[in-house]
Design a protein around this motif. Structure first.
Motif, mmCIF file in Angstrom:
data_model
loop_
_atom_site.group_PDB
_atom_site.id
_atom_site.type_symbol
_atom_site.label_atom_id
_atom_site.label_comp_id
_atom_site.label_asym_id
_atom_site.label_seq_id
_atom_site.Cartn_x
_atom_site.Cartn_y
_atom_site.Cartn_z
ATOM 1 N N VAL A 81 0.827 -1.442 0.019
ATOM 2 C CA VAL A 81 -0.097 -0.100 0.074
ATOM 3 C C VAL A 81 0.806 1.354 0.001
ATOM 4 C CG1 VAL A 81 -1.896 1.289 1.154
ATOM 5 C CG2 VAL A 81 -1.962 -1.167 1.186
ATOM 6 N N MET A 82 1.617 1.371 0.951
ATOM 7 C CA MET A 82 2.419 2.618 1.089
ATOM 8 C C MET A 82 3.543 3.042 -0.003
ATOM 9 S SD MET A 82 1.116 4.343 2.896
ATOM 10 C CE MET A 82 0.260 5.135 4.697
ATOM 11 N N LYS A 83 4.009 1.593 -0.550
ATOM 12 C CA LYS A 83 4.939 1.725 -1.614
ATOM 13 C C LYS A 83 4.468 2.517 -2.957
ATOM 14 C CE LYS A 83 9.048 -0.866 -1.117
ATOM 15 N NZ LYS A 83 9.993 -1.820 -1.701
ATOM 16 N N GLU A 222 -6.009 -1.330 -4.833
ATOM 17 C CA GLU A 222 -6.813 -1.133 -6.060
ATOM 18 C C GLU A 222 -8.166 -0.780 -5.500
ATOM 19 O OE1 GLU A 222 -6.187 -0.850 -9.158
ATOM 20 O OE2 GLU A 222 -4.112 -1.506 -8.823
ATOM 21 N N LYS A 223 -8.944 -1.433 -4.401
ATOM 22 C CA LYS A 223 -9.980 -1.180 -4.071
ATOM 23 C C LYS A 223 -9.869 -0.026 -3.462
ATOM 24 C CE LYS A 223 -12.951 -3.292 -0.679
ATOM 25 N NZ LYS A 223 -12.964 -4.315 0.625
ATOM 26 N N THR A 240 -14.619 0.784 3.653
ATOM 27 C CA THR A 240 -13.337 1.182 2.927
ATOM 28 C C THR A 240 -13.074 2.851 3.074
ATOM 29 O OG1 THR A 240 -14.375 -0.057 1.067
ATOM 30 C CG2 THR A 240 -12.435 1.576 0.685
ATOM 31 N N LYS A 241 -14.077 3.399 3.560
ATOM 32 C CA LYS A 241 -13.827 4.891 3.813
ATOM 33 C C LYS A 241 -13.010 4.972 5.492
ATOM 34 C CE LYS A 241 -15.461 8.131 1.298
ATOM 35 N NZ LYS A 241 -14.171 8.972 0.945
ATOM 36 N N VAL A 242 -13.423 4.050 6.148
ATOM 37 C CA VAL A 242 -12.630 3.914 7.291
ATOM 38 C C VAL A 242 -11.238 3.414 6.992
ATOM 39 C CG1 VAL A 242 -12.428 2.610 9.526
ATOM 40 C CG2 VAL A 242 -14.732 3.160 8.735
#
Ligand SMILES: O=P(O)(O)O[C@@H]1[C@@H](OP(=O)(O)O)[C@H](OP(=O)(O)O)[C@H](O)[C@H](OP(=O)(O)O)[C@H]1OP(=O)(O)O
Ligand SMILES: Nc1ncnc2c1ncn2[C@@H]1O[C@H](COP(=O)(O)OP(=O)(O)OP(=O)(O)O)[C@@H](O)[C@H]1O
Length: 342
Positions: A81-83, A222-223, A240-242
């Motif tokens: 994710v962070m990459k 992606e999500k 997903t917002k959380v």
């Protein structure tokens, strides 16, 4: 790095935060070029890496399995994710390493006197034997060998810098003073700092914000990106917002490490980024660190804290400076968004 031969005398205290403690190799200041044969368990020579141990309050130890699971989540989250957000070259997700318990216990005893008192409310994990093995980001990351020249390393924690414009933000003050600056006053009142910082993240950022436990893989990333801005009312949307919120909270607390070292003109190559500073050529590395995903439990805490920050500011800072909100225009104090016509 040969874990079986780990010797605590070869490691020294490097630094720590609220969640983890870092040690680096004692010889990292004067090592020669490394040979591939020196690389083993985590792909680096021990002199170029740091070991990052989790910390916890006394008597609140996690089990070894929980520690391993937590570290695995940190690594996966950094990797997948962070990459993607920050770029392949800037995030070093590291690897999990299992160390002999005897080494870890001896190391803990050895570094204890070096730890700042303010950080000793939590203990380094000495029960699981697990730690993260990461490149030493105070060194240049361009090559896998240690630079012969001196290195200047600067670590900054930029924090969050934006003024919300959403109509859902009901408190007027939030449209004028950034949260970081308001929080400074509460931190002074609580004794964390002696005085409010003169830094404001708005000086660094110009605008908008960066917009789920595991699996932290590419599908997860992606999500996050695919999420539309329209609220479709589904549980999936809400979840997903959380997760987006947690990621934004994580990003707002990261650190950036910049390592600089002088280099001669003939040493400059395409592989080596160079910046010109008056009469000197400097090669440099930039890395983003401390990207551990904030836990779910921090969400209610953040919500409460938010209320405290604003209430404290309104009662104790703004109220004193009003009637004409003069504080908003004081140079070098709270940073206010002042819009100029261009
Ligand atoms: O709440 P803030 O903005 O003061 O940030 C905390 C940091 O304070 P700082 O900005 O350095 O003064 C704080 O840093 P320090 O302990 O001051 O080094 C932590 O990073 C904390 O994160 P966590 O809750 O331990 O995961 C940070 O908390 P959260 O990011 O969880 O809010
Ligand atoms: N890979 C690394 N290379 C060199 N130094 C590092 C590395 N990782 C961490 N450090 C140093 O150790 C310090 C503490 O590490 P880190 O920020 O990861 O701890 P933390 O407990 O997660 O922080 P926080 O209090 O922000 O939650 C950093 O501020 C940095 O100075």
């Amino acid at each position: 790095m040969e874990v079986e031969k780990m010797d605590e005398n070869e490691w020294k205290y490097h630094g720590e935060g609220n969640q983890s403690l870092v040690v680096s190799h004692c010889q990292d200041d004067y090592v020669e070029v490394l040979q591939d044969k020196d690389f083993s368990q985590c792909g680096f020579d021990s002199r170029c890496v740091v070991l990052r141990f989790l910390k916890s309050p006394p008597n609140q130890n996690m089990t070894s399995e929980e520690i391993l699971h937590h570290l695995q989540n940190i690594v996966d989250f950094g990797k997948h994710v962070m990459k993607q957000f920050f770029g392949e070259n800037y995030v070093h997700h590291g690897e999990i390493i299992q160390l002999p318990l005897d080494f870890v216990r001896q190391l803990c005893l050895k570094i204890q006197p070096e730890r700042p008192e303010s950080r000793c409310d939590k203990d380094m994990d000495t029960l699981s034997g697990y730690a993260m093995c990461l490149p030493n980001l105070t060194r240049l990351q361009t090559y896998r060998f240690v630079e012969p020249r001196p290195i200047l390393c600067i670590e900054i924690k930029p924090k969050c810098g934006f003024i919300p414009f959403s109509s859902h933000v009901s408190q007027e003050v939030k449209h004028k003073v950034c949260r970081y600056c308001m929080h400074q006053h509460l931190k002074v009142a609580n004794g964390k700092w002696k005085r409010p910082s003169k830094y404001c993240p708005l000086d660094l950022f110009s605008g908008s914000t960066l917009q789920i436990d595991g699996p932290y893989n590419e599908a997860f990333y992606e999500k996050l990106l695919d999420l539309s801005t329209e609220d479709d009312g589904t549980i999936a949307f809400a979840l997903t917002k959380v997760q987006q919120y947690r990621i934004a909270m994580t990003a707002k607390d990261c650190s950036i490490m910049i390592a600089l070292s002088p280099c001669l003109q003939d040493e400059c190559s395409e592989q080596r980024p160079v910046v010109l500073a008056s009469k000197t050529r400097l090669t440099f590395s930039v890395s983003v660190l401390d990207l551990d995903l904030k836990p779910y439990e921090s969400i209610p805490h953040q919500h409460k804290l938010d209320g405290k920050i604003v209430n404290y500011y309104l009662k104790n800072v703004q109220a004193k400076d009003d009637p004409v909100m003069s504080s908003l225009f004081k140079e070098n104090e709270d940073c206010t968004l002042v819009l100029h016509k261009v």
